[in-house]
Motif scaffolding. Structure first.
Motif, PDB file in Angstrom:
ATOM      1  N   LEU A   1       0.261  -8.008 -14.744  1.00  0.00           N
ATOM      2  CA  LEU A   1       0.289  -7.621 -13.561  1.00  0.00           C
ATOM      3  C   LEU A   1       1.715  -6.937 -13.230  1.00  0.00           C
ATOM      4  O   LEU A   1       2.713  -7.911 -13.562  1.00  0.00           O
ATOM      5  CB  LEU A   1       0.137  -8.798 -12.575  1.00  0.00           C
ATOM      6  CG  LEU A   1      -0.056  -8.418 -10.890  1.00  0.00           C
ATOM      7  CD1 LEU A   1      -1.109  -7.418 -10.718  1.00  0.00           C
ATOM      8  CD2 LEU A   1      -0.164  -9.806 -10.466  1.00  0.00           C
TER       9      LEU A   1
ATOM     10  N   LEU B   1      -4.984 -13.997  -6.700  1.00  0.00           N
ATOM     11  CA  LEU B   1      -4.914 -12.878  -7.357  1.00  0.00           C
ATOM     12  C   LEU B   1      -6.012 -12.693  -8.499  1.00  0.00           C
ATOM     13  O   LEU B   1      -6.562 -11.956  -8.788  1.00  0.00           O
ATOM     14  CB  LEU B   1      -3.832 -12.444  -7.924  1.00  0.00           C
ATOM     15  CG  LEU B   1      -2.967 -11.453  -6.886  1.00  0.00           C
ATOM     16  CD1 LEU B   1      -1.575 -11.125  -7.286  1.00  0.00           C
ATOM     17  CD2 LEU B   1      -3.611 -10.194  -6.949  1.00  0.00           C
TER      18      LEU B   1
ATOM     19  N   LEU C   1       6.432 -12.848  -5.026  1.00  0.00           N
ATOM     20  CA  LEU C   1       4.712 -12.492  -4.894  1.00  0.00           C
ATOM     21  C   LEU C   1       4.485 -13.105  -3.259  1.00  0.00           C
ATOM     22  O   LEU C   1       3.632 -12.512  -2.776  1.00  0.00           O
ATOM     23  CB  LEU C   1       4.095 -13.339  -5.714  1.00  0.00           C
ATOM     24  CG  LEU C   1       2.438 -13.134  -5.738  1.00  0.00           C
ATOM     25  CD1 LEU C   1       1.975 -11.713  -5.714  1.00  0.00           C
ATOM     26  CD2 LEU C   1       1.624 -13.982  -7.003  1.00  0.00           C
TER      27      LEU C   1
ATOM     28  N   LYS D   1      -4.404   0.675 -11.065  1.00  0.00           N
ATOM     29  CA  LYS D   1      -4.337   0.270  -9.984  1.00  0.00           C
ATOM     30  C   LYS D   1      -5.598  -0.195  -9.489  1.00  0.00           C
ATOM     31  O   LYS D   1      -6.715   0.626  -9.364  1.00  0.00           O
ATOM     32  CB  LYS D   1      -3.589   1.542  -8.892  1.00  0.00           C
ATOM     33  CG  LYS D   1      -2.176   1.504  -9.159  1.00  0.00           C
ATOM     34  CD  LYS D   1      -1.485   2.147  -7.994  1.00  0.00           C
ATOM     35  CE  LYS D   1      -0.145   2.018  -8.102  1.00  0.00           C
ATOM     36  NZ  LYS D   1       0.793   2.965  -7.059  1.00  0.00           N
TER      37      LYS D   1
ATOM     38  N   ALA E   1      -3.167  -4.192  -6.762  1.00  0.00           N
ATOM     39  CA  ALA E   1      -2.441  -4.499  -7.790  1.00  0.00           C
ATOM     40  C   ALA E   1      -2.234  -3.428  -8.894  1.00  0.00           C
ATOM     41  O   ALA E   1      -3.222  -2.691  -9.336  1.00  0.00           O
ATOM     42  CB  ALA E   1      -3.403  -5.831  -8.400  1.00  0.00           C
TER      43      ALA E   1
ATOM     44  N   LEU F   1       2.583 -10.382  -0.826  1.00  0.00           N
ATOM     45  CA  LEU F   1       1.179 -10.624  -0.456  1.00  0.00           C
ATOM     46  C   LEU F   1       1.030 -10.712   1.145  1.00  0.00           C
ATOM     47  O   LEU F   1       0.340 -10.188   1.896  1.00  0.00           O
ATOM     48  CB  LEU F   1       0.566 -11.851  -0.914  1.00  0.00           C
ATOM     49  CG  LEU F   1       0.342 -11.837  -2.459  1.00  0.00           C
ATOM     50  CD1 LEU F   1      -0.278 -13.156  -3.115  1.00  0.00           C
ATOM     51  CD2 LEU F   1      -0.777 -10.723  -2.692  1.00  0.00           C
TER      52      LEU F   1
ATOM     53  N   ILE G   1      -3.830  -5.208  -0.539  1.00  0.00           N
ATOM     54  CA  ILE G   1      -2.961  -4.778  -1.533  1.00  0.00           C
ATOM     55  C   ILE G   1      -3.350  -4.196  -2.548  1.00  0.00           C
ATOM     56  O   ILE G   1      -4.725  -4.055  -2.823  1.00  0.00           O
ATOM     57  CB  ILE G   1      -2.106  -5.862  -2.140  1.00  0.00           C
ATOM     58  CG1 ILE G   1      -3.182  -7.120  -2.866  1.00  0.00           C
ATOM     59  CG2 ILE G   1      -1.533  -6.758  -1.356  1.00  0.00           C
ATOM     60  CD1 ILE G   1      -2.898  -7.454  -4.366  1.00  0.00           C
TER      61      ILE G   1
ATOM     62  N   VAL H   1       2.419  -5.250  -7.055  1.00  0.00           N
ATOM     63  CA  VAL H   1       1.719  -5.514  -5.879  1.00  0.00           C
ATOM     64  C   VAL H   1       2.218  -4.646  -4.899  1.00  0.00           C
ATOM     65  O   VAL H   1       3.520  -4.914  -4.480  1.00  0.00           O
ATOM     66  CB  VAL H   1       2.023  -7.056  -5.792  1.00  0.00           C
ATOM     67  CG1 VAL H   1       1.188  -7.407  -4.362  1.00  0.00           C
ATOM     68  CG2 VAL H   1       1.243  -7.818  -6.854  1.00  0.00           C
ATOM     69  N   GLU H   2       1.590  -3.727  -4.462  1.00  0.00           N
ATOM     70  CA  GLU H   2       1.886  -2.972  -3.425  1.00  0.00           C
ATOM     71  C   GLU H   2       1.184  -3.000  -2.142  1.00  0.00           C
ATOM     72  O   GLU H   2       0.267  -3.476  -2.274  1.00  0.00           O
ATOM     73  CB  GLU H   2       1.900  -1.406  -4.092  1.00  0.00           C
ATOM     74  CG  GLU H   2       2.562  -1.197  -5.274  1.00  0.00           C
ATOM     75  CD  GLU H   2       2.661   0.271  -5.924  1.00  0.00           C
ATOM     76  OE1 GLU H   2       3.372   0.578  -6.451  1.00  0.00           O
ATOM     77  OE2 GLU H   2       1.556   0.914  -5.669  1.00  0.00           O
TER      78      GLU H   2
END
Lengths: 599, 599
Positions: free
Chosen positions: B178, B141, B158, B121, B171, B162, B169, B181-182
């Motif tokens: 990838l 990104l 996405l 992460k 990743a 974002l 974020i 995406v949190e």
């Protein structure tokens, strides 16, 4: 309680719940213009209620704005404003509201390219496993193919495929991924699909990747048109909720699948023999096709989700080629300079030239690329839909019956229509001719104002120039232009002109130093170059330096389909293009204002 | 017309169509032994019809073969042969036919390893797009992450991810892909799952990949047991039609998903915070889990579809971790030397040692790996299910009430049962003890024939040695062994012994030159080493050179989960292992015959 509606002249009947006519028409798959997507803005979804046995919503203010009292009297309504509430009704769709197939440029330009597709077939006779040779199936294959990846879906059935084929197989590779295992030697049959998703038309070419020949071509309307003629309406619809985005993706994929069925039949190819499809389209068509949330393309600063070329298994998209085959897009250049513009580059190859060239693809957004092999600039000029007939009183698309060429000789109008039918309206190329000719005849000044009296200028209400008298037309009504219409065209032209002017300035050259201007896209093919120069749409350079590039989009897709080198090269070039966001250019507004008048 | 069945002692009621009792039990989720998968071969699915108001199928020849006239008189039937045709019935499942949770080795062996998981992460604060910085989302990104791939599913949303996160974020990367995406900084929460799919038991460990600690453990029965206790029955079922394979995959995935729900709740982890699961299991469990057609594992020359470790998105398998996360398997070694054997290697690290070591994992197929860092040999000995209680009159699995330890002192039997309950039968470790003790006491000879009279040898019909008298047992019936039972055990032992004898010979050493023997798997933990040597199951080397490796399977999965280097190393080592197909060895039969007797 349901209502029953018959659409004429098609004669389609539908029984459904009470709803707006435009919705019922969508449901019945009746083609009906809806340039603004049903928002009551464009006034193009005119229909005539010829018979009603039941309740229909009252005429409203929006309709009163777009329809004359005579039209209202005659039963005209706007389909997006009128609800069938009960009973049955017959709705006539007049010629000007029908959506008809646009003319498709017959010849998609394509360059010769050495064949080296991403899809390769390799015929193998594998040794059968034995107690002395217990290599597992996949490793046995890899010993012949090298290090390849394999989709789970194929691995699941690999043991059966190999044994059913008695170990005599053809491996299908997409780059370094094993995407198919076919029985026997099928290496003479390798097919790919090039797809151009236009906002109104979809074009597919089926290519034999053994010899590079196009074996079948197919077309279809983009069914998303029913959700808005322009891309912004579709973005709005798709961004509202997840199902909407899914819906727009599904219908475009279904439409392509329909074309695939047809062309496969025509060329005697099974759909699962197609292992790659390369797709181009503007950024919005691209996002909607892949199901990517498109909203932010239409919101400043207009960023797409992804720019580089992407590739995913057909199964994930629902495209009816081999499920393990790949769907690949050409890279986008920017939010409003899509993969169709990339195709323009691929085909015109201005990125390989020494001299400065320009590609210009006129549409609602006009993509312009300027430069040579050492530097490339791109921008999107917000030219609006005037060239497609929107915002012009009698504007229409370049379809049957549209006035597409105009000359004015001794204040008299000589026009030509598409398919030589009685005129229904005037399309973009016709408008360019008309404005240029009116200007040259001294009937309008450089700002588009009427400055000379002729018997064709009618003055009840706003002054209008009559292009075609009522007795000449399909509708039986005059086809006219107003100063407002001319201004719409000049504004659209101004946006395009200021776009290339800014690029020219950024590159530090003069407009007449451009060696070649390529007119790409179907619109470019139909305009009169001399008149386009007269109104200032194109730089004032000799005609022999202006070239019709034709419909490059599907051609660019085919180039990429045929050659991985081309694909890589274009990915690299596109990555280096300098995108100029016009709205961020401090000179844009001033340049735009100066670019509107003629002369 | 439906029938109603009540299963006792569980008290479960079910209403369904007329069917075999075994099918109705499956439907009602009632655990019922079915070692042969309902083919009428094992005779273990004994039930008692205690009440019947309706029609039941007539007793047949198969049942007469497996049941005594007294049992038939008492209402005993075989569930796989008896159909409830109409009305209602109450079916009692006697203790010996119940499927109960096997004991799970409490300590899964795991080596310390430097943390370097495939999942990483990375917390990022991305610059917001502006008219001066119009980079598309994915390229924005990538400018922070380097060149990564992205699943379509994630790309689709996405733009929203974002912006909802306000460009702050985390990743989530799986290798160079990838996968998440949190929003915000979630880098302190990274979870992985290690899964061991045994033919009868599934074990899952949830691992915190920030500190390497196991945060929760969960177990479940493998529900595929209902389709056959042994893997061959499951292969037969799965190979019959596509739906069957799908069914077996679904139920095992569902069972794992159930464990995930539990352990996530226990550890307060959301399932979508788990981005990788590493799975081990024998080749058949592996194939069924991934949905790969398994038939040819069980048909000479026993080739699996794939040997190398594979990795696919969880979404494609239906595993309830993050859908874009990956499910990865350890590599298999051969058709009958699966990823569980690979785990044995990972944990014992015999591939890194100078001295010659052996890992032996006893089961229906006994996986043996012999060698050191310069050379490794592996084989699978077809030991059959004798150690799991099959083909032994009173054999049973190592579950509650099984006699697991036996001593014979002065011709008297001293036994211990699992959970100290009244004995129901005798399990594998009990049988090894029993045979060794009978031999040492001179009651049987080296060929397993009774050679001494004792009061425990009963001679009505075939001679039997009474291990537990009727009044001591749960069933109220004697627990005995016959010469045939002893022979079954000696045959199983012979298969294993000949396996390692052939490897030893191939390696050009003597058995007593083996520095260390690792007993892997849950069975190994429970056997008496001295007795195992007495019957010849293990080489005659000092006890301190025989080590319990414990349940290595899930431990191996955890090693791979925690370290990509380990994963790569093991992939390389496994690729070099020389697999010895015993059935192709010209000495096998002779060696096997010589390996059966004791002494």
């Amino acid at each position: 309680m349901s209502v029953r509606v018959t659409f004429e002249p098609a004669g389609k009947k539908v029984e459904t719940s009470p709803n707006f006519i435009i919705e019922i028409a969508r449901e019945a798959n009746v083609a009906l213009r809806s340039d603004c997507g049903g928002k009551g803005v464009c006034g193009k979804c005119r229909v005539v209620i010829v018979d009603a046995r039941g309740e229909i919503s009252e005429i409203n203010e929006v309709e009163r704005k777009h329809l004359t009292p005579e039209e209202i009297e005659a039963g005209y309504r706007l389909a997006c404003q009128t609800k069938i509430l009960s009973g049955r009704a017959t709705v006539f769709i007049p010629p000007e509201s029908r959506m008809e197939a646009r003319k498709v440029a017959e010849i998609a330009v394509e360059e010769e390219v050495e064949l080296n597709p991403a899809i390769r077939k390799i015929h193998l006779k594998l040794p059968e496993p034995s107690l002395e040779d217990t290599r597992p199936d996949f490793e046995r294959l890899k010993d012949s193919l090298g290090d390849v990846e394999m989709p789970l879906n194929l691995l699941k059935k690999l043991p059966v495929l190999l044994r059913d084929a008695n170990w005599d197989i053809t491996a299908v590779l997409w780059n370094k991924k094993l995407v198919g295992v076919e029985s026997g030697n099928t290496s003479s049959r390798v097919f790919g699909l090039a797809i151009d998703i236009g906002s109104s038309k979809i074009i597919c070419h089926l290519v034999d990747l053994v010899n590079g020949k196009t074996v079948a071509r197919g077309y279809a309307e983009n069914p998303q048109v029913a959700y808005g003629e322009d891309v912004v309406s579709r973005i709005t619809y798709a961004s509202k909720k997840e199902e909407n985005l899914k819906k727009l993706q599904e219908i475009v994929v279904d439409a392509i699948n329909g074309i695939i069925d047809e062309i496969c039949k025509e060329a005697d190819v099974r759909y699962d023999e197609i292992y790659e499809a390369v797709v181009v389209g503007n950024s919005v068509m691209h996002h909607l096709f892949f199901g990517i949330y498109p909203k932010f393309i239409s919101v400043s600063p207009f960023t797409p989700a992804v720019r580089q070329g992407i590739s995913y298994p057909a199964r994930e998209i629902g495209l009816k080629i081999n499920g393990d085959g790949h769907v690949t897009s050409l890279p986008l250049i920017a939010g409003f300079v899509g993969a169709d513009a990339t195709s323009n580059l691929v085909i015109t190859k201005i990125h390989e030239k020494d001299e400065i060239c320009m590609v210009i693809d006129i549409g609602t957004n006009t993509e312009i690329i300027l430069g040579n092999k050492s530097r490339l600039l791109a921008c999107s000029a917000p030219s609006g839909p005037a060239f497609e007939g929107a915002h012009i009183s009698h504007g229409m698309k370049a379809v049957s019956g549209a006035i597409e060429k105009v000359r004015i000789v001794d204040d008299e109008v000589i026009y030509e229509t598409i398919d030589n039918l009685k005129p229904k309206g005037i399309c973009g190329s016709g408008m360019i001719d008309l404005v240029a000719e009116l200007y040259k005849a001294g009937i309008i000044n450089r700002n588009g104002k009427f400055v000379k009296e002729t018997k064709r200028i009618v003055k009840d209400g706003v002054p209008k120039f009559v292009v075609a008298w009522a007795d000449e037309t399909e509708t039986g009504k005059e086809i006219t232009v107003t100063e407002k219409d001319i201004n719409e065209l000049l504004m659209a032209k101004g946006a395009i002109r200021s776009g290339w002017m800014i690029l020219v300035e950024r590159l530090g050259i003069e407009a007449n130093e451009i060696s070649k201007v390529y007119l790409a896209g179907s619109f470019g093919r139909h305009i009169n170059i001399e008149n386009a120069k007269t109104i200032g749409l194109l730089p004032d350079i000799p005609n022999d330096r202006i070239v019709f590039a034709g419909d490059t989009a599907v051609g660019g897709a085919k180039m990429a389909l045929k050659s991985v080198e081309e694909r890589e090269k274009i990915e690299e070039v596109v990555g280096k293009i300098e995108y100029v966001e016009l709205s961020a250019d401090k000179n844009f507004y001033r340049t735009f204002i100066r670019a509107i008048p003629m002369g």
